[in-house]
Each structure stands twice: as structure tokens, then as C-alpha cells.
Design an enzyme around this catalytic site. Structure first.
Site, mmCIF file in Angstrom:
data_model
loop_
_atom_site.group_PDB
_atom_site.id
_atom_site.type_symbol
_atom_site.label_atom_id
_atom_site.label_comp_id
_atom_site.label_asym_id
_atom_site.label_seq_id
_atom_site.Cartn_x
_atom_site.Cartn_y
_atom_site.Cartn_z
ATOM 1 N N HIS A 5 47.579 -2.835 -6.288
ATOM 2 C CA HIS A 5 47.327 -4.080 -5.450
ATOM 3 C C HIS A 5 46.905 -5.608 -6.130
ATOM 4 O O HIS A 5 46.230 -5.500 -7.138
ATOM 5 C CB HIS A 5 46.270 -3.960 -4.091
ATOM 6 C CG HIS A 5 46.322 -2.605 -3.303
ATOM 7 N ND1 HIS A 5 46.532 -2.823 -2.079
ATOM 8 C CD2 HIS A 5 46.142 -1.239 -3.523
ATOM 9 C CE1 HIS A 5 46.678 -1.767 -1.556
ATOM 10 N NE2 HIS A 5 46.441 -0.749 -2.273
ATOM 11 N N GLU A 47 46.505 5.712 0.746
ATOM 12 C CA GLU A 47 47.248 6.047 1.871
ATOM 13 C C GLU A 47 48.601 6.234 1.641
ATOM 14 O O GLU A 47 49.135 7.160 2.244
ATOM 15 C CB GLU A 47 47.359 4.764 3.023
ATOM 16 C CG GLU A 47 45.936 4.521 3.603
ATOM 17 C CD GLU A 47 45.711 3.245 4.337
ATOM 18 O OE1 GLU A 47 46.939 2.712 4.303
ATOM 19 O OE2 GLU A 47 44.655 2.686 4.629
ATOM 20 N N VAL A 48 49.315 5.680 0.726
ATOM 21 C CA VAL A 48 50.610 5.737 0.417
ATOM 22 C C VAL A 48 50.769 6.529 -1.154
ATOM 23 O O VAL A 48 50.198 6.037 -2.113
ATOM 24 C CB VAL A 48 51.469 4.588 0.250
ATOM 25 C CG1 VAL A 48 52.955 4.787 0.022
ATOM 26 C CG2 VAL A 48 51.207 3.847 1.786
ATOM 27 N N HIS A 77 50.817 2.416 -6.715
ATOM 28 C CA HIS A 77 50.935 1.086 -6.645
ATOM 29 C C HIS A 77 49.800 0.444 -7.140
ATOM 30 O O HIS A 77 48.544 0.793 -7.045
ATOM 31 C CB HIS A 77 51.225 0.882 -5.291
ATOM 32 C CG HIS A 77 50.231 1.428 -4.067
ATOM 33 N ND1 HIS A 77 50.366 2.690 -3.841
ATOM 34 C CD2 HIS A 77 49.168 0.773 -3.469
ATOM 35 C CE1 HIS A 77 49.385 2.963 -2.847
ATOM 36 N NE2 HIS A 77 48.540 1.770 -2.664
ATOM 37 N N ASN A 114 44.170 2.576 -5.984
ATOM 38 C CA ASN A 114 43.373 3.599 -5.187
ATOM 39 C C ASN A 114 44.400 4.843 -5.517
ATOM 40 O O ASN A 114 45.527 4.830 -5.688
ATOM 41 C CB ASN A 114 43.350 3.423 -3.619
ATOM 42 C CG ASN A 114 42.718 2.078 -3.108
ATOM 43 O OD1 ASN A 114 41.752 1.851 -3.790
ATOM 44 N ND2 ASN A 114 43.308 1.304 -2.299
ATOM 45 N N ASP A 131 52.402 -6.998 0.808
ATOM 46 C CA ASP A 131 51.671 -6.085 1.622
ATOM 47 C C ASP A 131 51.858 -6.188 3.132
ATOM 48 O O ASP A 131 51.717 -7.505 3.582
ATOM 49 C CB ASP A 131 50.137 -5.575 1.469
ATOM 50 C CG ASP A 131 49.566 -4.415 1.997
ATOM 51 O OD1 ASP A 131 49.216 -3.490 1.171
ATOM 52 O OD2 ASP A 131 49.752 -4.453 3.200
ATOM 53 N N ILE A 132 52.279 -5.179 4.162
ATOM 54 C CA ILE A 132 52.550 -5.577 5.423
ATOM 55 C C ILE A 132 51.209 -5.884 6.158
ATOM 56 O O ILE A 132 51.639 -6.465 7.419
ATOM 57 C CB ILE A 132 53.452 -4.255 6.042
ATOM 58 C CG1 ILE A 132 54.194 -4.603 7.206
ATOM 59 C CG2 ILE A 132 52.307 -3.371 6.148
ATOM 60 C CD1 ILE A 132 55.343 -3.599 7.598
HETATM 61 P P1 AMP Z 1 46.662 2.332 -0.377
HETATM 62 O O1 AMP Z 1 45.577 2.499 0.615
HETATM 63 O O2 AMP Z 1 46.102 1.803 -1.752
HETATM 64 O O3 AMP Z 1 47.508 3.733 -0.434
HETATM 65 O O4 AMP Z 1 47.541 0.969 0.193
HETATM 66 C C1 AMP Z 1 48.754 1.180 0.937
HETATM 67 C C2 AMP Z 1 48.980 -0.206 1.298
HETATM 68 O O5 AMP Z 1 50.539 -0.221 1.606
HETATM 69 C C3 AMP Z 1 48.111 -0.603 2.396
HETATM 70 O O6 AMP Z 1 47.601 -2.002 2.015
HETATM 71 C C4 AMP Z 1 49.390 -0.958 3.689
HETATM 72 O O7 AMP Z 1 49.089 -2.159 4.310
HETATM 73 C C5 AMP Z 1 50.539 -1.029 2.624
HETATM 74 N N1 AMP Z 1 51.902 -0.797 3.251
HETATM 75 C C6 AMP Z 1 52.219 0.318 4.201
HETATM 76 N N2 AMP Z 1 53.384 0.348 4.620
HETATM 77 C C7 AMP Z 1 54.003 -0.693 4.048
HETATM 78 C C8 AMP Z 1 55.075 -1.453 4.038
HETATM 79 N N3 AMP Z 1 56.229 -0.811 4.858
HETATM 80 N N4 AMP Z 1 55.412 -2.455 3.575
HETATM 81 C C9 AMP Z 1 54.489 -3.219 2.977
HETATM 82 N N5 AMP Z 1 53.083 -2.653 2.703
HETATM 83 C C10 AMP Z 1 53.037 -1.550 3.235
#
Ligand code: AMP
Length: 120
Positions: free
Chosen positions: A106, A99-100, A104, A91, A33-34
Site C-alpha cells: 500500500h 485480506e487479499v 501488495h 500486510n 485502492d477501491i
Molecule cells: P490488505 O488488507 O492489505 O490485504 O489490503 C487489501 C486492499 O485491497 C484493501 O485496502 C481493499 O480496499 C483493496 N481492494 C479489494 N478489492 C479491490 C479491488 N477490486 N480493486 C482495488 N482495491 C481493492
């Protein structure tokens, strides 16, 4: 929710943006994770276009589902998290705080992960 092919994890899968890869097979990519929330924070994603766990569980093949489940366990073992403990989180949607919009899981560990849930 329809899958958005321009989401950031789709771009990582296409190689448009880089990631710190932890694991890859035919069906799965995993990377750090970034913005890590714990000392060890890995994201495990299917290569297929799925938005959420409910989408993935309904529409992915058995091979894809098995691959993601096995990959998450292997990564936890390989990173030394199996002994000290870790947490898997997936999530989904607005109330889940996703968020994405590419499915995925975690993997969080390397220190106590904290209480299971906090609400705003
Ligand atoms: P979620 O809130 O479950 O959708 O988690 C999305 C996760 O993606 C967050 O923990 C972010 O820090 C992570 N994230 C966003 N952009 C990137 C990226 N380019 N590379 C790695 N992790 C990312």
C-alpha cells in the site's frame, strides 16, 4: 500458504475485473485502492504469483524485487507524495490483517496517515 489463483488481484492481473491503473511494467501493476483509507491510496503488486512479503522476498527474482521497489518510489514521486510524505504498508497473514492473498504494498498519503499501528 499456497497461492490462490482466484484471489481478486489475480483476477485484476488477468483482466477479468477492472482497476484504475496508475503504473505498469513487465513485473509490476499498480492501481488505486477501491476503498481508499487516505486521499491517495495506491496498491503496488507483482505480476508473479506471490502471497506475501516473505514469499516474494524468498522466491521472486532480483528483477521482480527491484521492479516493485523502484515502482513504489516512482509512483510516490509521480503522485507528488515524496514532498508531503507517505507510508508503505505490506500486510501479511492473519495477524498482519491481510485480506487479499496476493502480495501488495500500500502507498498511503495525501494527508497525515495517522498513528503507525492500532490493535484490536
Ligand atoms: P490488505 O488488507 O492489505 O490485504 O489490503 C487489501 C486492499 O485491497 C484493501 O485496502 C481493499 O480496499 C483493496 N481492494 C479489494 N478489492 C479491490 C479491488 N477490486 N480493486 C482495488 N482495491 C481493492
Amino acid at each position: 500458504m499456497a497461492y490462490d489463483p482466484d484471489n481478486i488481484f489475480a483476477k485484476i492481473l488477468r483482466g477479468d475485473i477492472p482497476c484504475k491503473k496508475v503504473y505498469e511494467d513487465d513485473h509490476v501493476l499498480a492501481f488505486f485502492d477501491i476503498a481508499p483509507k487516505t486521499p491517495m491510496h495506491v496498491l503496488v503488486i507483482p505480476k508473479g504469483a506471490y502471497v506475501s512479503h516473505d514469499d516474494f522476498s524468498a522466491n521472486a527474482t532480483d528483477a521482480e524485487i527491484a521492479a516493485l521497489t523502484r515502482a513504489a518510489g516512482k509512483i510516490a514521486r509521480d503522485l507528488g507524495l515524496a514532498e508531503s510524505g507517505y507510508r508503505l504498508i505490506a500486510n501479511a497473514g492473519e495477524n498482519g490483517g491481510q485480506e487479499v492473498p496476493h502480495y501488495h504494498v500500500h502507498i498511503l498519503g495525501g494527508a497525515y496517515v495517522g498513528p503507525m499501528v492500532s490493535r484490536r
